[in-house]
Scaffold this active site. Structure first.
Site, short mmCIF file in Angstrom:
data_model
loop_
_atom_site.label_atom_id
_atom_site.label_comp_id
_atom_site.label_asym_id
_atom_site.label_seq_id
_atom_site.Cartn_x
_atom_site.Cartn_y
_atom_site.Cartn_z
CG HIS A 147 40.20 33.76 41.63
ND1 HIS A 147 38.98 34.40 41.56
CD2 HIS A 147 41.11 34.67 41.21
CE1 HIS A 147 39.16 35.63 41.11
NE2 HIS A 147 40.44 35.82 40.88
CD GLN A 148 46.31 27.26 41.29
OE1 GLN A 148 45.57 26.42 41.79
NE2 GLN A 148 47.60 27.02 41.08
CD GLU A 162 35.70 33.30 41.73
OE1 GLU A 162 36.55 33.87 42.44
OE2 GLU A 162 35.89 32.99 40.54
CB THR A 204 43.08 33.68 33.88
OG1 THR A 204 43.44 34.54 32.79
CG2 THR A 204 43.53 32.27 33.58
CB SER A 205 39.33 37.80 33.04
OG SER A 205 39.10 39.17 33.26
NE ARG A 206 37.41 40.57 38.46
CZ ARG A 206 38.71 40.39 38.71
NH1 ARG A 206 39.27 39.23 38.42
NH2 ARG A 206 39.44 41.34 39.24
CG ASP A 208 42.59 30.84 38.12
OD1 ASP A 208 42.76 29.84 38.86
OD2 ASP A 208 42.98 31.98 38.43
CE LYS A 221 50.34 48.22 33.45
NZ LYS A 221 49.32 49.21 33.13
CB ILE A 222 46.59 40.15 32.13
CG1 ILE A 222 46.84 40.61 33.57
CG2 ILE A 222 46.54 38.62 32.07
CD1 ILE A 222 45.74 40.23 34.54
#
Length: 331
Positions: free
Chosen positions: A296-297, A264, A233-235, A259, A154-155
């Site tokens: 992670h925003q 982290e 922006t995933s993992r 991100d 989806k992303i």
């Protein structure tokens, strides 16, 4: 139900309280991450609601079971921090939020990408210092460039639609490619090695499993087009951070937008401004002018927080009523 919410911030409390107004559960918030050391906080609760960096290994889950906790209601899509085999053996149900707002994350990746390719982060700092020079700020157009999406869920699909709007050529790799809908997605599904060779921008959208850990490593970085930009922006664990530093130093990688970061936990979501950063690799990444890091925003929009809270309570309500769990995670 009595629900212990771990790793919570004010924005979590606001969205969860708003959603809970329709259900009437008792919520107690803890700023601590859920792990073996903080399990005692869950005493007297029916369910726990942890976040993405909480650690629910076998030891933690066993301790939760001894306290009578029957449901782990994750308020995130990722579940790599949960030992699903142990959860099944202990009779603990695990649910997640598989899709909260794909557009929120996809839009954030383009915020990172545009910052990098137009160097607006550097321009912003200069102008605030009274320096209006344009030297060193030359970027490149996204229009006409090749955008590579690894993971067409989806992303990933939301990212493709935005890339099409910029007039980019879109390549996609997925283990189960939906070739029937490639036309409407405006993409061409290709093997991973071809995507790495041809893409000017590579965006990661796959979950973190043992087989995807360090998907971007020294070897894969070396096969990319020189100067390619990577957005994650995933993992965090999808990228070998040490190899990324080397690739940035050599100029093989032209820019990076992160991100997420593989180490982290204990750093992202926290205010460490008054302390020395202990992670040398992260500190090194932050020194590169062509690296932009956010904490992670990507999910942090009003719409996404609302969707997350709604799904969490739908999962909790279905569990309490013994109804089928659409978002259950199994080993």
């Amino acid at each position: 139900m009595r629900i212990a919410v771990f790793d919570s911030k004010r924005y979590d409390e606001a969205s969860l309280n708003a959603a809970n107004a329709r259900y009437g559960h008792e919520l107690v918030y803890f700023g601590d991450r859920l792990n073996r050391n903080t399990v005692p906080l869950a005493a007297g609760f029916d369910a726990v609601c942890p976040f993405v960096n909480d650690t629910l290994d076998a030891s933690t889950l066993n301790a939760l079971a001894l306290l009578g906790v029957k449901h782990v209601a994750l308020r995130c899509a990722g579940f790599n921090g949960v030992d699903l085999v142990a959860a099944k053996q202990l009779g603990i149900t695990v649910t997640r939020v598989p899709a909260y707002s794909p557009e929120a994350v996809a839009e954030h990746l383009f915020a990172l990408l545009l910052t990098l390719v137009r160097k607006t982060h550097r321009a912003y700092t200069r102008v605030r210092d009274g320096n209006f020079s344009l030297e060193g700020l030359e970027g490149f157009n996204l229009h006409g460039r090749t955008f590579g999406v690894i993971g067409a869920g989806k992303i990933g699909q939301a990212a493709m639609r935005i890339a099409n709007g910029f007039g980019m050529r879109v390549l996609a790799f997925d283990r189960s490619p939906d070739t029937k809908h490639a036309g409407e997605l405006g993409c061409t599904f290709v093997p991973l090695d071809q995507l790495l060779r041809e893409a000017d921008v590579i965006s990661l959208h796959v979950p973190l499993f043992p087989e995807t850990r360090h998907l971007i490593n020294a070897e894969s970085l070396s096969t990319m087009k020189r100067g390619a930009v990577i957005i994650n922006t995933s993992r965090g664990g999808l990228i070998d951070s040490a190899a990324l530093v080397d690739s940035l130093k050599s100029g093989q990688t032209g820019g990076v937008g992160l991100d997420v970061y593989e180490y982290e936990e204990g750093v992202f979501f926290e205010d460490l401004s008054g302390t020395a950063l202990q992670d040398d690799t992260l500190a090194r990444l932050m020194t590169f002018p062509n690296v932009v890091i956010t904490s992670h925003q990507g999910y942090l929009t009003h719409e996404a927080l609302t969707n997350i809270a709604d799904t969490v309570f739908e999962n909790l309500d279905a569990f309490a009523k013994g109804l089928p769990l659409a978002n259950a995670v199994h080993a």
